[in-house]
Design a protein around this motif. Structure first.
Motif, PDB file in Angstrom:
ATOM      1  N   LYS A 178       9.685   0.083  -1.949  1.00 29.75           N
ATOM      2  CA  LYS A 178       9.869  -1.065  -1.053  1.00 29.75           C
ATOM      3  C   LYS A 178      10.288  -0.604   0.340  1.00 29.75           C
ATOM      4  CE  LYS A 178       8.685  -4.099  -3.943  1.00 29.75           C
ATOM      5  NZ  LYS A 178       7.399  -4.796  -3.723  1.00 29.75           N
ATOM      6  N   LEU A 179      11.091   0.457   0.422  1.00 30.38           N
ATOM      7  CA  LEU A 179      11.476   0.983   1.732  1.00 30.38           C
ATOM      8  C   LEU A 179      10.251   1.538   2.454  1.00 30.38           C
ATOM      9  CD1 LEU A 179      14.860   2.766   0.914  1.00 30.38           C
ATOM     10  CD2 LEU A 179      14.558   0.816   2.438  1.00 30.38           C
ATOM     11  N   ALA A 180       9.374   2.197   1.680  1.00 34.32           N
ATOM     12  CA  ALA A 180       8.184   2.797   2.295  1.00 34.32           C
ATOM     13  C   ALA A 180       7.326   1.719   2.950  1.00 34.32           C
ATOM     14  CB  ALA A 180       7.382   3.566   1.244  1.00 34.32           C
ATOM     15  N   GLU A 181       7.265   0.535   2.321  1.00 33.52           N
ATOM     16  CA  GLU A 181       6.485  -0.557   2.917  1.00 33.52           C
ATOM     17  C   GLU A 181       7.048  -0.960   4.275  1.00 33.52           C
ATOM     18  OE1 GLU A 181       6.407  -3.792   0.117  1.00 33.52           O
ATOM     19  OE2 GLU A 181       5.389  -2.573  -1.409  1.00 33.52           O
ATOM     20  N   LYS A 182       8.330  -0.658   4.497  1.00 33.38           N
ATOM     21  CA  LYS A 182       8.984  -0.990   5.777  1.00 33.38           C
ATOM     22  C   LYS A 182       9.102   0.246   6.661  1.00 33.38           C
ATOM     23  CE  LYS A 182       9.933  -5.182   4.478  1.00 33.38           C
ATOM     24  NZ  LYS A 182       9.299  -6.287   5.176  1.00 33.38           N
ATOM     25  N   ARG A 183       8.408   1.309   6.311  1.00 38.25           N
ATOM     26  CA  ARG A 183       8.504   2.593   7.021  1.00 38.25           C
ATOM     27  C   ARG A 183       9.924   3.127   7.035  1.00 38.25           C
ATOM     28  NH1 ARG A 183       3.808   3.210  10.366  1.00 38.25           N
ATOM     29  NH2 ARG A 183       2.580   1.301  10.264  1.00 38.25           N
ATOM     30  N   CYS A 184      10.642   2.875   5.960  1.00 39.22           N
ATOM     31  CA  CYS A 184      11.973   3.451   5.799  1.00 39.22           C
ATOM     32  C   CYS A 184      11.906   4.365   4.581  1.00 39.22           C
ATOM     33  CB  CYS A 184      13.017   2.368   5.535  1.00 39.22           C
ATOM     34  SG  CYS A 184      13.117   1.127   6.824  1.00 39.22           S
ATOM     35  N   LYS A 185      12.989   5.100   4.313  1.00 36.76           N
ATOM     36  CA  LYS A 185      12.942   5.964   3.128  1.00 36.76           C
ATOM     37  C   LYS A 185      14.323   6.281   2.586  1.00 36.76           C
ATOM     38  CE  LYS A 185      12.966  10.422   5.426  1.00 36.76           C
ATOM     39  NZ  LYS A 185      12.368  11.727   5.554  1.00 36.76           N
ATOM     40  N   ILE A 186      14.302   6.823   1.355  1.00 35.89           N
ATOM     41  CA  ILE A 186      15.533   7.351   0.762  1.00 35.89           C
ATOM     42  C   ILE A 186      15.588   8.814   1.177  1.00 35.89           C
ATOM     43  CG2 ILE A 186      16.738   7.878  -1.382  1.00 35.89           C
ATOM     44  CD1 ILE A 186      15.196   5.572  -2.690  1.00 35.89           C
ATOM     45  N   SER A 187      16.617   9.194   1.957  1.00 33.08           N
ATOM     46  CA  SER A 187      16.637  10.566   2.450  1.00 33.08           C
ATOM     47  C   SER A 187      17.353  11.487   1.468  1.00 33.08           C
ATOM     48  CB  SER A 187      17.324  10.636   3.805  1.00 33.08           C
ATOM     49  OG  SER A 187      18.633  10.127   3.701  1.00 33.08           O
TER      50      SER A 187
END
Ligand SMILES: *[C@@H]1O[C@H](CO)[C@@H](O)[C@H](O)[C@H]1NC(C)=O
Ligand SMILES: *[C@@H]1O[C@H](CO)[C@@H](O)[C@H](O)[C@H]1NC(C)=O
Ligand SMILES: *[C@@H]1O[C@H](CO)[C@@H](O)[C@H](O)[C@H]1NC(C)=O
Ligand SMILES: *[C@@H]1O[C@H](CO)[C@@H](O)[C@H](O)[C@H]1NC(C)=O
Ligand SMILES: *[C@@H]1O[C@H](CO)[C@@H](O)[C@H](O)[C@H]1NC(C)=O
Ligand SMILES: *[C@@H]1O[C@H](CO)[C@@H](O)[C@H](O)[C@H]1NC(C)=O
Ligand SMILES: *[C@@H]1O[C@H](CO)[C@@H](O)[C@H](O)[C@H]1NC(C)=O
Ligand SMILES: *[C@@H]1O[C@H](CO)[C@@H](O)[C@H](O)[C@H]1NC(C)=O
Ligand SMILES: *[C@@H]1O[C@H](CO)[C@@H](O)[C@H](O)[C@H]1NC(C)=O
Ligand SMILES: *[C@@H]1O[C@H](CO)[C@@H](O)[C@H](O)[C@H]1NC(C)=O
Length: 557
Positions: A192-201
């Motif tokens: 779901k984060l990837a869909e927002k161009r975010c990520k788990i670092s």
């Protein structure tokens, strides 16, 4: 020992699946409508959710049996087994149900058990209705007889990802319990984060029963990373300890953001009020709670709750959490489905699974029986459309409960609601049902939450990251030379520097809302003016200049 038994069960059943024998059928009940229908339930009575769910299920059974409009003339009889927080016991208890003529099982409580016994349930055609398992990977394609009567973490993780995006953060750290529940929830968060161009670092897995040392080791690693947005997806048994250790490490202060999945709201709902010390550890945390709309039905049940819990020998608090409401609705869903099943002439008959006959073992597997028309009951469960304590209760074609929504809460003394998330309208300060009869509008200008109080009693939204501190420091090259000593010069005999440039630099650093560890390094030999050419060469080796003040170069390695 446990592992060995676990394997025995699995191997025997898997072999059973391989051959495809015919089964012999006998009628258990010859009357058109049986006087009693047996259902089972399987959860851990000792857990926060189990303790209260047991009361809700008992109340629902009583209400169903007293209501002439459903299952008229047929009594629901429930048998409850305690899986005692053990995946192994959960499996064994489930097998015991399959030996008796049980048409459906309410449970199991945790994702680990659900993955295993869903295989058995499919084989023996006994629907499993779980009001607690949120693991999004239990797919109806793989496990047709697993029915989730609560929210899938698919939606909770969407909500968290949208919150991260709404606040303008990009990277999060995930702390999670390293089992199916934790891992699969966090995997979905990643999607779901990837869909927002975010990520788990950074992913920080935790054992099921962590010690204080385990948590300390883990949080120290987390503190060294760049992100200050920490998502915690664990069970209530370790959650408080995490925040206690975090507090002692100074990680509950300004600059940090903590987002706890609904385990925290469940725990606070059940155990509130906590001691002031426990509550003080939690200030500033954001958490989610499954949203159930306000209704007359729900209000009545809430006022009845203190009667239901009165005089119960509890080993702990018995506050009402959302799982209580889902447990109650699950029993009614099953009652409606069995009613419809019987009205369609469904027969409650069981057959011996011929694939199991002849398997002689101490486990007595050949006594397990197949519910002949289990599939018809399953279809009725999925078709049921009712209104329960949790609101409209029914399934989408993908077999998720309709209208998924969460409340977004800010822990500050107690839990203060800052808004809602729904699959339909995203983040909003108005309850989701305000939007259901308007066209969906997810445009970002429509997304809104009230401002929370962040950790450290701060009202300013944390920026969400710091320069990583994992052993790397800024190396700052300082010219070591003869001229311009009023701008920068080394204090003789030490590795300290003084001068106008150093003063400007430290004043600037002090304005930043986070710490920047650095080391000043003399550059040059103290006799000649240092060479600009050498400086340029350093840059080409990966050192970069980010700040220059009359002879002071800030080099970042
Ligand atoms: C089972 O019940 C059905 C309908 O009630 C009946 O036709 C059938 O003969 C019964 N079978 C046995 C083995 O009793
Ligand atoms: C329930 O069953 C009784 C007797 O079998 C019958 O008189 C009554 O009408 C039934 N009620 C409903 C709501 O079906
Ligand atoms: C549950 O398990 C624990 C140890 O794992 C044991 O001490 C306890 O007696 C068990 N409780 C029940 C009700 O079986
Ligand atoms: C957790 O801590 C215990 C003892 O404190 C230790 O034996 C164990 O290895 C630790 N587990 C992990 C995963 O660090
Ligand atoms: C609670 O119990 C009391 C006494 O048994 C009864 O008078 C009251 O109506 C009950 N309240 C609810 C909400 O059921
Ligand atoms: C199924 O098998 C068990 C154990 O072998 C036996 O006791 C039982 O009567 C059988 N039931 C039917 C319906 O054949
Ligand atoms: C469920 O029932 C309500 C009224 O009871 C109806 O308005 C709604 O359309 C039904 N939903 C489905 C999916 O059948
Ligand atoms: C959630 O929203 C998506 C997109 O609008 C829709 O396809 C899906 O059916 C919704 N899920 C539920 C359970 O309402
Ligand atoms: C969605 O809401 C925004 C802001 O309120 C508005 O500008 C936009 O026209 C709306 N879009 C639709 C399709 O209604
Ligand atoms: C160092 O540089 C300054 C200014 O460019 C110049 O005046 C001075 O002579 C130089 N000193 C040496 C030792 O090169």
């Amino acid at each position: 020992m446990n592992i060995v038994w676990h394997l025995v069960v699995l191997i025997v059943l898997t072999n059973g699946l391989a051959s495809n024998g015919a089964s012999t059928s006998t009628n258990v009940s010859n009357s058109v409508r049986p006087s009693v229908v047996n259902i089972g339930s399987l959860f851990s009575f000792g857990t926060i959710v189990g303790r209260v769910a047991k009361l809700a299920i008992e109340a629902a059974i009583e209400d169903v049996n007293a209501d002439p409009t459903v299952l008229n003339g047929t009594q629901l009889k429930i048998t409850m087994h305690d899986s005692n927080i053990s995946g192994f016991l959960g499996i064994i208890e489930a097998l015991r149900f399959m030996e008796t003529d049980t048409v459906a099982i309410i449970g199991p409580q945790n994702a680990v058990t659900a993955h295993v016994i869903s295989h058995i349930a499919s084989e023996l055609q006994t629907p499993l209705l779980s009001f607690t398992v949120e693991d999004p990977t239990l797919s109806p394609l793989q496990f047709p007889f697993f029915v989730r009567t609560t929210r899938s973490d698919l939606f909770q993780m969407s909500a968290i990802a949208e919150m991260v995006d709404y606040y303008g953060w990009r990277e999060v750290v995930a702390i999670y319990v390293d089992d199916d529940h934790g891992r699969n929830g966090i995997a979905e968060l990643g999607n779901k984060l990837a869909e927002k161009r975010c990520k788990i670092s950074y992913k920080a897995p935790l054992v099921f029963k962590p010690t204080r040392d385990n948590i300390t080791d883990l949080l120290v690693q987390v503190a060294l990373t760049e992100s200050r947005i920490i998502v915690v997806h664990v069970y209530d048994n370790s959650g408080f300890l995490i925040f206690d250790v975090a507090k002692s490490l100074g990680m509950m202060g300004t600059g940090y953001v903590w987002i706890a999945s609904n385990w925290l709201s469940t725990m606070l709902d059940t155990s509130f009020p906590l001691s002031e010390d426990d509550m003080a550890n939690l200030d500033g945390i954001l958490t989610l709670r499954v949203y159930t709309p306000d209704s007359e039905l729900k209000r009545k049940f809430i006022s009845r709750w203190s009667n239901l819990t009165k005089g119960k020998p509890a080993n702990g608090p018995l506050g009402l959490n959302t799982f209580v409401l889902y447990a109650y609705d699950t029993v009614w869903l099953l009652a409606h489905a069995i009613d419809a099943f019987l009205n369609q002439g469904g027969k409650i008959t069981f057959s011996n699974d011929s694939r199991l006959t002849g398997i002689r073992s101490k486990l007595n597997l050949d006594a397990m029986s197949v519910f002949d028309e289990g599939n018809l009951l399953l279809q009725n469960i999925l078709k049921t459309n009712m209104t329960g304590l949790t609101g409209p209760f029914g399934f989408t074609p993908e077999r998720n409960l309709i209208r998924p929504a969460y409340e977004i809460l800010n822990v500050i003394g107690g839990m203060r609601r800052i808004g809602y998330w729904s699959n339909y309208s995203g983040l909003s300060v108005l309850p989701p049902e305000t939007f259901y009869n308007k066209p969906a509008n997810r445009s970002s200008s429509n997304q809104r939450l009230h401002d929370p109080i962040w950790p450290g009693q701060s009202s300013q939204k944390p920026r969400g990251w710091v320069f990583p501190n994992n052993g790397r420091r800024l190396r700052i090259g300082v010219p070591y030379r003869v001229s311009f000593r009023e701008f920068v010069s080394q204090v003789e005999g030490t590795d300290m520097f003084t001068g106008y440039c150093i003063d400007v630099f430290s004043a600037a650093l002090n304005l930043l809302p986070y710490a920047v560890p650095y080391k000043l390094q003399p550059f040059g030999d103290g006799r000649k003016n240092s060479s600009r050419t050498e400086l340029v060469r350093l840059i080409t080796t990966g050192v970069s200049v980010i700040f220059v003040c009359r002879g002071v170069f800030l080099l970042v390695k």
